[in-house]
Structures are given as structure tokens and as C-alpha cells.
Design a protein around this motif. Structure first.
Motif, short mmCIF file in Angstrom:
data_model
loop_
_atom_site.label_atom_id
_atom_site.label_comp_id
_atom_site.label_asym_id
_atom_site.label_seq_id
_atom_site.Cartn_x
_atom_site.Cartn_y
_atom_site.Cartn_z
N GLU A 307 -11.11 -3.59 -1.05
CA GLU A 307 -10.16 -2.87 -0.20
C GLU A 307 -9.26 -1.95 -1.00
O GLU A 307 -8.70 -2.33 -2.02
N ILE A 309 -6.24 1.45 -0.19
CA ILE A 309 -5.42 2.10 0.82
C ILE A 309 -5.20 3.54 0.38
O ILE A 309 -4.93 3.81 -0.79
N GLY A 311 -3.26 7.31 1.66
CA GLY A 311 -2.25 7.82 2.57
C GLY A 311 -1.80 9.21 2.20
O GLY A 311 -2.06 9.69 1.09
N GLY A 327 -5.90 -2.39 -2.08
CA GLY A 327 -5.34 -2.97 -0.87
C GLY A 327 -4.85 -4.39 -1.05
O GLY A 327 -4.86 -4.96 -2.14
N THR A 331 -1.12 -3.84 -3.07
CA THR A 331 -0.18 -2.91 -2.47
C THR A 331 1.10 -3.60 -2.05
O THR A 331 2.21 -3.13 -2.34
N GLU A 332 0.97 -4.75 -1.40
CA GLU A 332 2.13 -5.40 -0.79
C GLU A 332 3.04 -6.05 -1.83
O GLU A 332 4.27 -5.98 -1.71
N VAL A 337 0.22 1.49 -6.72
CA VAL A 337 -0.20 2.73 -6.06
C VAL A 337 0.11 3.92 -6.97
O VAL A 337 0.96 3.85 -7.86
N ASP A 398 -2.56 7.46 7.31
CA ASP A 398 -2.66 6.11 6.76
C ASP A 398 -4.10 5.63 6.94
O ASP A 398 -4.58 5.52 8.07
N ASN A 400 -6.06 2.40 6.04
CA ASN A 400 -5.83 1.06 5.51
C ASN A 400 -6.51 0.01 6.38
O ASN A 400 -6.06 -0.24 7.51
N PRO A 401 -7.60 -0.59 5.85
CA PRO A 401 -8.12 -0.36 4.51
C PRO A 401 -9.24 0.68 4.47
O PRO A 401 -9.87 0.96 5.48
#
Length: 422
Positions: A307, A309, A311, A327, A331-332, A337, A398, A400-401
Motif C-alpha cells: 500500500e 498513498i 496526493g 500507506g 503514513t499515520e 511521506v 487523495d 489512498n491506497p
């Protein structure tokens, strides 16, 4: 700064040292550096500094090390080279050691360490005389000296062609800075030559399927999917696409589908699909009674990949800026990134991927299957061209994913959102 090769200095001292070294007009063609020192301890510190600055310190070839051992049997000859204070007893050893280092190794820069010797004007003049043949023999080499002393003595080193940076650690940082500047010159400006023409985006609201259709035309492919408006049609579509499937509510007014139970994954038969259709529709209407619902998407369930992401954000100063990252937790939690101003080509997209801390996962770390990095780079670059063309209309994108499949199999957007400025 990256785009236009502007080096960002973090302190005034760094600004002065880098500008001073760069003013000589000699930049290293790579990052392989050698150190020659009167002090073994300083040499080790400088090796640490080189590593911290992202420089390489390849060992001298065996033949060159053997020559250095003939000159001083107890010298450290691998790299860094510790020719010890023995050179003060025979100053010709300075000439000979640097000649072996520059002639016997394939180095892009050399840094010499002579501590506080510049406080001895008489000794300094003798050492400068020993160094002059090196400057004459290697006129195009970047050779810095880490030496401390009064300005009028250091000026003599400068006049002989040896820029002086007092602090040994900073001397290696200066080499790394000059190498980065030269890398920028070698790269040149981003180019979108060879990139296909991007589609035109019109103002308005787009549901997920409309957004993904536009993104696919722009160069970010999506998985096979169909829009349905009944449970029976959902089952027919799933049979045609092939099980297992995923189902999602499709509405330009419902941007966060998972939170309301508007997504069902891994549906394996007609019964599960029909039940999911009714449940998703009920949840969506309960959560957003006034939303425009276009139907439910039935799509191929793709799982064999990594995965990511992607954007785009329209910045008031820089215009459209593209973001790429791994992903999920990367990311979280790790905020892994990278960003680049649109537009740019595939080369710059590859650089964005390489700058990710987790890029090794895409490249097949620890025996995992290598991902289709070429496909990701193509998608990122084409997304940037699309964002640039539609700068006046586009607010954000966006993806994602984005699921990156194994090498040679491409990448597919599993979800997509486009927001315009209207």
C-alpha cells in the motif's frame, strides 16, 4: 530549493564555510572522500563526520596502502590515513602521502588535518612548501585543510590553493554540501518531456468512481469495477468481475465511507454480495439522509501488493504540490511521506520514492517480493502533470491506497478523491 539547487544552510557559520569553499570553483563529482591526518583520534572523528554527512570513505587500494607503509611503517593506511606527527621530522612525507592518496585512490575530495600547526608560522611555511607540489600535480582536485591558526598564516594556505576549515567535523560537512550542489547541477531542472497530455478537469463534485475514471485517464490506473443500483445487479457484476469482490457506497457527498460502514471487503459469493448491498445502502441513508447516492460500486478485490498513498494539495504560494508515501502505519504513525512541486517527470518521481524511509520495502527488503516501482513512478509523474494543467480548478487529490503490485504487474488505485475549488 531542491528543484533549483539552492543549498539550505542552517547556521551562519555553515553559510560562510560553504560559500568560501565553493568560491574556489572546484566541486566534487561524487561522495567518495579521503582523510589524511597527523592525528589518529581526529581521523576517527572525521570518519564519523563523513558517515553522518552521507559521504563514502572507500579504502585505499592494497598497492597504495603498501606504498604508505613503506613511507611510515606504523601509519594507518586504510582510509582515513593516519600519517602521524612523524611527518614533522621529514616534511617530504607530507608530499609523498598526499601524492599516494590522490594518485592511488579514486577520491572526489581529500581533507587534511594539521591541528593547530598554523600557530607556528615557520612550520606552516615549510608544510605549505611541501603541499605546493600536490596542488600543481592535481590542479582540479578538491583538497581542504582542517587547520587552526592566525588569519595571516591561514591566508598562505589559501593562496597556495588549499581552502581552510578549522573544525574537522565541519570540513566533512562542507565536502558533503559541495557534493550535493554538484549533484544538483548534474541533474538539471525537472523535465516533463515524454509525459502524455493530461485530461482537463471541470469544476464540480465527483464521486469515487468518477474521480478514479479521471485519475485513470490522467495515468493512475484503477481496478476493474462497476456501478450498480440493486442487489441483483450487484451479484451479476460480482460474477462477471470474479470473486472475491469489494463493495463501496458511491456518493459525491460521502467522502469518508469506512466510518459509516459504507465499505465491505472480501465478499466471496452472490449471497454475501446481496446482503452487503442492502446493509451498505441502509447505513449510508441513515448517516447521510440528504446525500446524493449514485449507487454502489462492485470492484475486483486486489490484495497482492504494497500500500502507498498519493496526493495533491493546491498551495497558495507554490501551487499544486504532490505527496507520496507508504500507506498504513508508515503514513499515520511514522509520517513517512515526501513532497515535490508539480510538474515533474519520472526521474523526480523516482527520487521521491527513494527519499522514503521505507523505500526498501518496495525494493524487496529481507526477501519480500519487489514491487513495481516503475509503475508507481510513472503514476506519480503523470499525476503531477495532471495537477499542473488543472491548477486553476484543482483543490486536492487523495489516492489512498494505491496498491503497488509485484514487479511488472503495475499499480492500482483502490480509492480516489478529487476536490475542485468551486
Amino acid at each position: 530549493f531542491e528543484r533549483y539547487n539552492a543549498y539550505r544552510c542552517l547556521t551562519v557559520d555553515e553559510l560562510i564555510d560553504i560559500t568560501h569553499a565553493a568560491s574556489k570553483g572546484v566541486l566534487p563529482k561524487g561522495r567518495n572522500v579521503a582523510v589524511g591526518s597527523i592525528s589518529g583520534g581526529a581521523a576517527v572523528m572525521m570518519a564519523d563526520a563523513a558517515s553522518d554527512a552521507g559521504l563514502e570513505m572507500e579504502p585505499l587500494p592494497d598497492a597504495a596502502q603498501a606504498k604508505l607503509k613503506e613511507l611510515i611503517p606504523f601509519a594507518g593506511t586504510r582510509n582515513p590515513v593516519d600519517f602521524t606527527a612523524m611527518v614533522y621530522n621529514d616534511l617530504s612525507l607530507i608530499t609523498k602521502n598526499f601524492d599516494v592518496i590522490l594518485g592511488g585512490g579514486n577520491y572526489d575530495a581529500v581533507v587534511g588535518f594539521f591541528a593547530f600547526l598554523a600557530y607556528s608560522e615557520q612550520l606552516s611555511e615549510s608544510i605549505i612548501e611541501a603541499l605546493k607540489p600536490i596542488r600543481e600535480k592535481y590542479p582540479d582536485a578538491l583538497i581542504l585543510m582542517s587547520v587552526t591558526g592566525p588569519k595571516h598564516v591561514l591566508d598562505k594556505f589559501e593562496e597556495a590553493g588549499f581552502p581552510c576549515i578549522a573544525e574537522p567535523y565541519r570540513a566533512l560537512e562542507v565536502v558533503a554540501a559541495l557534493a550535493k550542489i554538484e549533484e544538483g547541477f548534474q541533474k538539471g531542472l525537472p523535465s516533463i518531456e515524454g509525459m502524455p497530455e493530461a485530461p482537463t478537469l471541470k469544476p464540480g463534485k465527483y464521486n469515487e468512481m468518477e474521480a478514479k475514471a479521471i485519475l485513470a485517464e490522467a495515468g493512475v490506473p484503477c481496478a476493474q469495477e462497476k456501478l450498480v443500483n440493486s442487489a441483483d445487479d450487484a451479484a451479476s457484476a460480482a460474477s462477471e468481475i470474479g470473486y472475491p469482490v469489494v463493495m463501496k457506497i458511491v456518493s459525491p457527498d460521502i467522502l469518508h465511507k469506512t466510518e459509516i460502514g459504507g465499505v465491505a471487503l472480501g465478499l466471496a459469493d452472490d449471497g454475501a454480495v446481496k446482503s452487503a448491498y442492502n446493509e451498505i445502502m441502509e447505513r449510508a441513508k441513515a448517516a447521510y439522509p440528504d446525500a446524493k447516492i449514485d449507487g454502489i460500486m462492485v470492484g475486483r478485490m486486489v490484495t497482492n501488493g504494497t500500500e502507498m498513498i498519493l496526493g495533491v494539495q493546491s498551495d497558495v504560494v507554490f501551487g499544486p504540490v504532490v505527496m507520496a508515501g507508504l500507506g498504513g502505519i508508515f503514513t499515520e504513525v511514522l509520517k513517512d511521506v515526501t513532497f515535490m512541486r508539480a510538474p515533474f517527470g519520472k526521474r523526480e518521481a523516482m527520487e521521491m520514492i527513494d527519499r522514503l524511509k521505507g523505500s526498501a520495502i518496495l525494493k524487496g527488503a529481507r526477501g519480500t517480493e519487489k514491487a513495481d516501482i516503475e509503475a508507481v513512478a510513472e503514476a506519480i509523474a503523470r499525476l503531477s502533470v495532471f495537477a499542473d494543467k488543472n491548477e486553476d480548478v484543482l483543490d486536492s487529490i487523495d489516492v489512498n491506497p494505491l496498491l503497488v503490485l509485484p514487479e511488472g504487474e503495475g499499480a492500482v488505485a483502490l480509492d480516489g478523491l478529487i476536490v475542485t475549488k468551486e
